[in-house]
Design an enzyme around this catalytic site. Structure first.
Site, PDB file in Angstrom:
ATOM      1  N   LYS A  23       0.858  -1.206   0.000  1.00  0.00           N
ATOM      2  CA  LYS A  23       0.000   0.000   0.000  1.00  0.00           C
ATOM      3  C   LYS A  23       0.883   1.241   0.000  1.00  0.00           C
ATOM      4  O   LYS A  23       0.679   2.167  -0.773  1.00  0.00           O
ATOM      5  CB  LYS A  23      -0.879   0.000   1.240  1.00  0.00           C
ATOM      6  CG  LYS A  23      -1.539   1.355   1.540  1.00  0.00           C
ATOM      7  CD  LYS A  23      -2.446   1.335   2.735  1.00  0.00           C
ATOM      8  CE  LYS A  23      -1.769   1.640   4.021  1.00  0.00           C
ATOM      9  NZ  LYS A  23      -1.468   3.033   4.305  1.00  0.00           N
ATOM     10  N   ASN A  24       1.906   1.244   0.886  1.00  0.00           N
ATOM     11  CA  ASN A  24       2.698   2.462   1.094  1.00  0.00           C
ATOM     12  C   ASN A  24       3.744   2.702   0.021  1.00  0.00           C
ATOM     13  O   ASN A  24       4.509   3.655   0.104  1.00  0.00           O
ATOM     14  CB  ASN A  24       3.320   2.463   2.496  1.00  0.00           C
ATOM     15  CG  ASN A  24       2.235   2.603   3.556  1.00  0.00           C
ATOM     16  OD1 ASN A  24       1.100   2.945   3.226  1.00  0.00           O
ATOM     17  ND2 ASN A  24       2.566   2.296   4.776  1.00  0.00           N
ATOM     18  N   CYS A 118      -5.183  12.459  12.083  1.00  0.00           N
ATOM     19  CA  CYS A 118      -5.935  11.205  11.978  1.00  0.00           C
ATOM     20  C   CYS A 118      -5.873  10.561  13.356  1.00  0.00           C
ATOM     21  O   CYS A 118      -5.296  11.106  14.284  1.00  0.00           O
ATOM     22  CB  CYS A 118      -5.353  10.314  10.895  1.00  0.00           C
ATOM     23  SG  CYS A 118      -3.757   9.690  11.351  1.00  0.00           S
ATOM     24  N   ARG A 123       0.101  14.323  12.345  1.00  0.00           N
ATOM     25  CA  ARG A 123       0.525  14.107  10.946  1.00  0.00           C
ATOM     26  C   ARG A 123       0.831  15.452  10.261  1.00  0.00           C
ATOM     27  O   ARG A 123       0.251  15.802   9.248  1.00  0.00           O
ATOM     28  CB  ARG A 123      -0.551  13.339  10.178  1.00  0.00           C
ATOM     29  CG  ARG A 123      -1.084  12.122  10.881  1.00  0.00           C
ATOM     30  CD  ARG A 123      -0.073  11.019  11.100  1.00  0.00           C
ATOM     31  NE  ARG A 123       0.410  10.411   9.888  1.00  0.00           N
ATOM     32  CZ  ARG A 123      -0.182   9.381   9.287  1.00  0.00           C
ATOM     33  NH1 ARG A 123      -1.287   8.887   9.770  1.00  0.00           N
ATOM     34  NH2 ARG A 123       0.321   8.859   8.187  1.00  0.00           N
ATOM     35  N   ASP A 306       4.182   0.490  12.071  1.00  0.00           N
ATOM     36  CA  ASP A 306       2.968  -0.119  11.514  1.00  0.00           C
ATOM     37  C   ASP A 306       2.758  -1.554  11.971  1.00  0.00           C
ATOM     38  O   ASP A 306       1.728  -2.149  11.665  1.00  0.00           O
ATOM     39  CB  ASP A 306       3.003  -0.074   9.976  1.00  0.00           C
ATOM     40  CG  ASP A 306       2.937   1.353   9.469  1.00  0.00           C
ATOM     41  OD1 ASP A 306       3.243   1.578   8.292  1.00  0.00           O
ATOM     42  OD2 ASP A 306       2.607   2.243  10.270  1.00  0.00           O
ATOM     43  N   ARG A 398      -8.862  -0.508   4.287  1.00  0.00           N
ATOM     44  CA  ARG A 398      -8.048   0.549   3.670  1.00  0.00           C
ATOM     45  C   ARG A 398      -6.694  -0.022   3.239  1.00  0.00           C
ATOM     46  O   ARG A 398      -6.103   0.430   2.271  1.00  0.00           O
ATOM     47  CB  ARG A 398      -7.782   1.685   4.669  1.00  0.00           C
ATOM     48  CG  ARG A 398      -8.985   2.502   5.021  1.00  0.00           C
ATOM     49  CD  ARG A 398      -8.591   3.707   5.813  1.00  0.00           C
ATOM     50  NE  ARG A 398      -7.509   4.448   5.151  1.00  0.00           N
ATOM     51  CZ  ARG A 398      -7.040   5.598   5.595  1.00  0.00           C
ATOM     52  NH1 ARG A 398      -7.525   6.130   6.708  1.00  0.00           N
ATOM     53  NH2 ARG A 398      -6.074   6.226   4.963  1.00  0.00           N
TER      54      ARG A 398
HETATM   55  C1  EPZ Z   1       4.158   6.824   6.183  1.00  0.00           C
HETATM   56  O1  EPZ Z   1       3.428   7.890   6.774  1.00  0.00           O
HETATM   57  C2  EPZ Z   1       3.206   5.640   6.109  1.00  0.00           C
HETATM   58  N1  EPZ Z   1       2.049   5.982   5.269  1.00  0.00           N
HETATM   59  C3  EPZ Z   1       2.719   5.261   7.508  1.00  0.00           C
HETATM   60  O2  EPZ Z   1       1.912   4.089   7.388  1.00  0.00           O
HETATM   61  C4  EPZ Z   1       3.951   4.915   8.361  1.00  0.00           C
HETATM   62  O3  EPZ Z   1       3.532   4.635   9.674  1.00  0.00           O
HETATM   63  C5  EPZ Z   1       4.920   6.110   8.361  1.00  0.00           C
HETATM   64  O4  EPZ Z   1       5.286   6.444   6.999  1.00  0.00           O
HETATM   65  C6  EPZ Z   1       6.193   5.786   9.127  1.00  0.00           C
HETATM   66  O5  EPZ Z   1       6.808   4.666   8.563  1.00  0.00           O
HETATM   67  C7  EPZ Z   1       2.180   5.950   3.916  1.00  0.00           C
HETATM   68  O6  EPZ Z   1       3.247   5.674   3.386  1.00  0.00           O
HETATM   69  C8  EPZ Z   1       0.962   6.277   3.123  1.00  0.00           C
HETATM   70  P1  EPZ Z   1       6.254  10.312   8.298  1.00  0.00           P
HETATM   71  P2  EPZ Z   1       4.029   9.393   6.754  1.00  0.00           P
HETATM   72  O7  EPZ Z   1       6.182  11.505   7.417  1.00  0.00           O
HETATM   73  O8  EPZ Z   1       4.720   9.635   5.460  1.00  0.00           O
HETATM   74  C9  EPZ Z   1       5.918  13.664  11.683  1.00  0.00           C
HETATM   75  C10 EPZ Z   1       0.012   2.744   7.681  1.00  0.00           C
HETATM   76  O9  EPZ Z   1      -0.526   2.224   8.677  1.00  0.00           O
HETATM   77  N2  EPZ Z   1       6.063  14.620  10.579  1.00  0.00           N
HETATM   78  O10 EPZ Z   1       7.540   9.530   8.366  1.00  0.00           O
HETATM   79  O11 EPZ Z   1       2.954  10.312   7.169  1.00  0.00           O
HETATM   80  C11 EPZ Z   1       4.550  12.993  11.644  1.00  0.00           C
HETATM   81  O12 EPZ Z   1       3.627  13.814  12.354  1.00  0.00           O
HETATM   82  C12 EPZ Z   1       0.520   4.174   7.746  1.00  0.00           C
HETATM   83  O13 EPZ Z   1       0.190   2.153   6.576  1.00  0.00           O
HETATM   84  C13 EPZ Z   1       6.205  15.978  10.883  1.00  0.00           C
HETATM   85  O14 EPZ Z   1       6.215  16.375  12.044  1.00  0.00           O
HETATM   86  O15 EPZ Z   1       5.114   9.264   7.923  1.00  0.00           O
HETATM   87  C14 EPZ Z   1       4.779  11.692  12.332  1.00  0.00           C
HETATM   88  O16 EPZ Z   1       4.679  11.856  13.741  1.00  0.00           O
HETATM   89  C15 EPZ Z   1       0.294   4.808   9.110  1.00  0.00           C
HETATM   90  N3  EPZ Z   1       6.312  16.873   9.867  1.00  0.00           N
HETATM   91  C16 EPZ Z   1       6.226  11.342  11.983  1.00  0.00           C
HETATM   92  O17 EPZ Z   1       6.833  12.557  11.500  1.00  0.00           O
HETATM   93  C17 EPZ Z   1       6.307  16.479   8.542  1.00  0.00           C
HETATM   94  O18 EPZ Z   1       6.416  17.345   7.650  1.00  0.00           O
HETATM   95  C18 EPZ Z   1       6.337  10.266  10.910  1.00  0.00           C
HETATM   96  O19 EPZ Z   1       5.767  10.772   9.757  1.00  0.00           O
HETATM   97  C19 EPZ Z   1       6.151  15.095   8.256  1.00  0.00           C
HETATM   98  C20 EPZ Z   1       6.044  14.188   9.292  1.00  0.00           C
END
Ligand code: EPZ
Length: 419
Positions: A23-24, A118, A123, A306, A398
């Site tokens: 998915k990701n 969410c 996020r 995850d 999802r």
């Molecule tokens: C991706 O989310 C995945 N989703 C998530 O999977 C996964 O948990 C996550 O990466 C970590 O591996 C998809 O790929 C669609 P991040 P993403 O940006 O890109 C903070 C699932 O269950 N952050 O690495 O949103 C953010 O708030 C989902 O399949 C900022 O503060 O992850 C979070 O606390 C859930 N500012 C942390 O970093 C930013 O600009 C990790 O976010 C971006 C992120």
């Protein structure tokens, strides 16, 4: 009509299960298809709600998207593309923000609704925005939208405060058409980032270092359409490994990449499972005595957030006390309340969850709070005494295709019923 899973616990799982496309990764490859006006074909694309939502986003942008076969998605971005990703779609799936970079690179403008928070956390997207500004974009945020403009993106050096997966991917895609050589430091190292870079290079991009903390992108003038196979979903694979462990079963996961799950496999072995690793298969033989271990979620190659809830379900029946520290999201213990309704003894304190193992879980009616928490509740039900009803399973749909079918093929007593 919302439906639910009815799970009757006690069966030891056995047999083989195939893992679907990630998915990701698929969601980002779909967004990356916007970088060219030619046709892209994704094979091994999972038939899940989030892919359908991303298809709807691309269609609202003017592309035509269709499943030409059960797991083949064909994307034809028309020209001119529209530049607005609407709130009603972005609010359904925050990953829609990943169209920001491609739209900016291709059209020089983008208007994307701010993704809400969410269930698992705020996020934020500050790193996405700051990185695009470093590449020369002018970005205004207001009235719930992000408006981005740039006559021409210009290469630069971007240092991320944190190895954000989404920010790395948005910036990686934007930089493919920027003038000059961009370097992203402290980039995310997740396998899905490397899969996206492989896809972009096949489209004609010039990217080096994806999968490491420093990625270099030499901008090109044009990218072309490709056919590409989505990588296997390591989180789906990990979820079925836990299902095998928690039921004391003997399960073989097929079509996976064991190298993406090294730390997860080590943890399963510390918990007492036997894990055999082959080229594209992993065999797990669960043990009847489950040992307590501590887990801290971290960016890849650390333990994946995850799989945190699935492992909590497993450790809930360990002989001893485990501590899980959730370092990635600030609110990913929503599932604890539901698991405790099944008789687990879990207490959370900020980013820490203390899990005192109990002899067994008892089936109960529970609600899926989010995608991975929902999957973890179904997995917990496989080992619980009696019947577990998991409602709100649209969360699970999802990210998992044929979830209950695959579990039933392994001998689980699980069925989907309409509420
Ligand atoms: C991706 O989310 C995945 N989703 C998530 O999977 C996964 O948990 C996550 O990466 C970590 O591996 C998809 O790929 C669609 P991040 P993403 O940006 O890109 C903070 C699932 O269950 N952050 O690495 O949103 C953010 O708030 C989902 O399949 C900022 O503060 O992850 C979070 O606390 C859930 N500012 C942390 O970093 C930013 O600009 C990790 O976010 C971006 C992120």
């Amino acid at each position: 009509m919302s439906s639910k899973f009815i799970v009757r616990g006690g069966n030891r799982l056995g047999g083989k299960v195939k893992v679907g496309g990630a998915k990701n990764s698929a969601l980002k490859l779909m967004a990356a298809a916007l970088l060219t006006e030619e046709t892209t074909v994704l094979t091994n694309a999972p038939l899940i709600t989030d892919v359908r939502t991303m298809a709807a986003v691309l269609e609202r942008l003017g592309a035509s998207v269709r499943y030409s076969e059960p797991d083949v998605v064909e994307i034809k971005p028309s020209y001119p593309l529209y530049a607005e990703a609407p709130y009603e779609l972005v609010s359904q799936m925050r990953a829609s923000i990943i169209v920001l970079g491609p739209l900016l690179a291709r059209l020089g403008r983008a208007r994307v609704a701010m993704p809400g928070g969410c269930n698992i956390g705020s996020r934020k997207i500050d790193m996405h925005i700051r990185g695009l500004e470093v590449l020369g974009a002018r970005i205004e945020v207001g009235h719930g939208f992000i408006e981005a403009y740039s006559e021409k993106l210009v290469a630069n050096k971007i240092v991320l405060d944190y190895p954000s997966v989404g920010a790395t991917e948005n910036l990686l895609m934007a930089a493919t058409l920027a003038e000059g050589v961009t370097v992203i430091e402290n980039a995310a190292r997740e396998p899905e980032v490397a899969d996206l870079a492989k896809f972009l290079n096949k489209m004609g991009a010039k990217i080096e270092g994806a999968g490491s903390s420093t990625i270099q992108i030499e901008g090109v003038n044009k990218l072309h359409g490709v056919e590409y196979m989505v990588m296997p979903d390591r989180i789906e694979a990990g979820t079925f490994l836990v299902a095998g462990a928690i039921t004391g079963g003997d399960v073989i996961i097929e079509d996976t990449i064991p190298g993406h799950l090294e730390l997860v496999i080590n943890k399963l072995r510390s918990i007492g499972s036997i894990v055999e690793v082959y080229k594209t298969e992993i065999r797990i033989i669960g043990s009847d005595s489950i040992h307590a271990v501590d887990i801290a979620t971290l960016p890849y190659p650390g333990f994946p957030t995850d799989l945190q809830t699935q492992f909590m379900a497993l450790l809930a029946i360990a002989g001893g006390t485990s501590i899980i520290t959730e370092n990635i999201f600030e609110n990913r213990f929503m599932f604890v309340g539901e698991l405790n309704r099944m008789g687990s003894d879990v207490r959370t304190e900020g980013r820490h969850a203390v899990i005192r193992g109990v002899p067994s879980l008892s089936g109960a009616p529970v609600k899926a709070p989010d995608l991975r928490g929902g999957a973890a509740l179904a997995v917990a039900g496989l080992a619980a005494e009696g019947v577990t009803e998991v409602s709100d399973i649209h969360h699970i749909d999802r990210g998992y295709q044929n979830f209950e079918h695959k579990l039933r093929m392994l001998g689980a007593d699980i069925e989907r019923v309409g509420e």
